[in-house]
Design a protein around this motif. Structure first.
Motif, short mmCIF file in Angstrom:
data_model
loop_
_atom_site.label_atom_id
_atom_site.label_comp_id
_atom_site.label_asym_id
_atom_site.label_seq_id
_atom_site.Cartn_x
_atom_site.Cartn_y
_atom_site.Cartn_z
N SER A 1 0.82 -1.20 0.00
CA SER A 1 0.00 0.00 0.00
C SER A 1 0.86 1.26 0.00
CB SER A 1 -0.90 -0.02 1.23
OG SER A 1 -1.72 -1.16 1.20
N ASN A 2 0.21 2.39 0.05
CA ASN A 2 0.90 3.67 0.03
C ASN A 2 1.48 4.03 1.37
OD1 ASN A 2 0.35 4.12 -2.67
ND2 ASN A 2 -1.61 5.11 -2.23
N GLN A 3 2.29 5.11 1.37
CA GLN A 3 2.93 5.61 2.56
C GLN A 3 1.91 5.94 3.64
OE1 GLN A 3 5.05 9.16 1.72
NE2 GLN A 3 5.30 9.71 3.85
N GLY A 4 2.25 5.64 4.88
CA GLY A 4 1.36 5.95 5.98
C GLY A 4 0.32 4.89 6.26
N THR A 5 0.37 3.80 5.54
CA THR A 5 -0.61 2.75 5.73
C THR A 5 -0.11 1.73 6.74
OG1 THR A 5 0.28 1.42 3.96
CG2 THR A 5 -1.44 3.00 3.38
N THR A 6 -0.96 0.79 7.05
CA THR A 6 -0.62 -0.25 8.00
C THR A 6 0.61 -1.03 7.56
OG1 THR A 6 -2.95 -0.45 8.55
CG2 THR A 6 -1.52 -2.25 9.23
N GLY A 7 0.76 -1.25 6.26
CA GLY A 7 1.93 -1.99 5.76
C GLY A 7 3.23 -1.30 6.09
N ASN A 8 3.25 0.03 6.00
CA ASN A 8 4.47 0.76 6.34
C ASN A 8 4.72 0.78 7.84
OD1 ASN A 8 4.76 1.23 3.66
ND2 ASN A 8 4.78 3.44 3.79
N VAL A 9 3.67 0.81 8.63
CA VAL A 9 3.84 0.76 10.08
C VAL A 9 4.41 -0.60 10.48
CG1 VAL A 9 2.63 0.79 12.30
CG2 VAL A 9 2.01 2.44 10.52
N ILE A 10 3.90 -1.66 9.89
CA ILE A 10 4.43 -3.00 10.16
C ILE A 10 5.89 -3.09 9.74
CG2 ILE A 10 4.26 -5.44 9.50
CD1 ILE A 10 1.18 -4.98 9.40
N ALA A 11 6.21 -2.53 8.57
CA ALA A 11 7.60 -2.55 8.09
C ALA A 11 8.51 -1.77 9.04
CB ALA A 11 7.68 -1.97 6.69
N ALA A 12 8.05 -0.64 9.54
CA ALA A 12 8.85 0.14 10.48
C ALA A 12 9.08 -0.62 11.79
CB ALA A 12 8.18 1.48 10.76
N VAL A 13 8.05 -1.31 12.26
CA VAL A 13 8.19 -2.11 13.48
C VAL A 13 9.18 -3.26 13.24
CG1 VAL A 13 6.97 -3.66 15.06
CG2 VAL A 13 5.94 -1.49 14.40
N CYS A 14 9.11 -3.87 12.08
CA CYS A 14 10.06 -4.94 11.75
C CYS A 14 11.49 -4.41 11.74
CB CYS A 14 9.73 -5.55 10.39
SG CYS A 14 8.23 -6.55 10.37
N SER A 15 11.69 -3.22 11.16
CA SER A 15 13.02 -2.62 11.13
C SER A 15 13.48 -2.20 12.52
CB SER A 15 13.05 -1.42 10.19
OG SER A 15 13.19 -1.84 8.87
N PHE A 16 12.55 -1.93 13.41
CA PHE A 16 12.92 -1.60 14.79
C PHE A 16 13.64 -2.77 15.44
CE2 PHE A 16 11.95 -1.74 19.33
CZ PHE A 16 12.50 -0.53 19.73
N PHE A 17 13.15 -3.98 15.17
CA PHE A 17 13.75 -5.16 15.78
C PHE A 17 14.99 -5.64 15.04
CE2 PHE A 17 9.39 -5.33 17.42
CZ PHE A 17 9.68 -5.35 18.77
N ILE A 18 14.95 -5.64 13.73
CA ILE A 18 16.10 -6.06 12.92
C ILE A 18 16.24 -5.07 11.76
CG2 ILE A 18 17.10 -7.86 11.47
CD1 ILE A 18 15.47 -9.88 13.07
N PRO A 19 17.34 -4.33 11.73
CA PRO A 19 17.52 -3.36 10.65
C PRO A 19 17.46 -4.03 9.28
CG PRO A 19 19.25 -3.13 12.30
CD PRO A 19 18.46 -4.35 12.65
N GLY A 20 16.68 -3.48 8.39
CA GLY A 20 16.54 -4.04 7.05
C GLY A 20 15.37 -4.99 6.89
N LEU A 21 14.83 -5.48 7.99
CA LEU A 21 13.71 -6.42 7.90
C LEU A 21 12.47 -5.74 7.34
CD1 LEU A 21 12.71 -9.28 8.37
CD2 LEU A 21 12.10 -8.62 10.70
N GLY A 22 12.26 -4.49 7.67
CA GLY A 22 11.12 -3.75 7.12
C GLY A 22 11.21 -3.61 5.61
N GLN A 23 12.41 -3.33 5.12
CA GLN A 23 12.61 -3.24 3.67
C GLN A 23 12.38 -4.59 3.02
OE1 GLN A 23 14.55 -1.82 5.96
NE2 GLN A 23 14.31 0.33 5.46
N LEU A 24 12.79 -5.65 3.68
CA LEU A 24 12.57 -7.00 3.16
C LEU A 24 11.08 -7.33 3.10
CD1 LEU A 24 14.13 -9.48 2.17
CD2 LEU A 24 14.06 -10.34 4.51
N VAL A 25 10.33 -6.93 4.12
CA VAL A 25 8.89 -7.14 4.14
C VAL A 25 8.23 -6.41 2.98
CG1 VAL A 25 6.80 -6.56 5.45
CG2 VAL A 25 8.73 -7.62 6.61
#
Length: 67
Positions: A2-26
């Protein structure tokens, strides 16, 4: 994805919080994910990895797919 600011980006940011780069991978961005992970891993050795870690979270949250 989805677009910026959506749930998908929030999930990606949370993933990157735990492991750098994981949000980009998601989000399906393999090259940026590898760069964030490797760069952050290398810089943590000299205690500067937190800079890349925070940037990784910000990048995952602000990413907008090209349409």
């Amino acid at each position: 994805m989805s677009n910026q600011g959506t749930t998908g980006n929030v999930i990606a940011a949370v993933c990157s919080f735990f492991i750098p780069g994981l949000g980009q991978l998601v989000q399906g961005r393999l090259i940026p994910a590898a760069i964030h992970f490797v760069l952050c891993s290398l810089l943590w050795v000299i205690l500067m990895g937190w800079i890349v870690h925070i940037y990784s979270i910000w990048d995952a949250a602000r990413w907008k797919p090209k349409t």
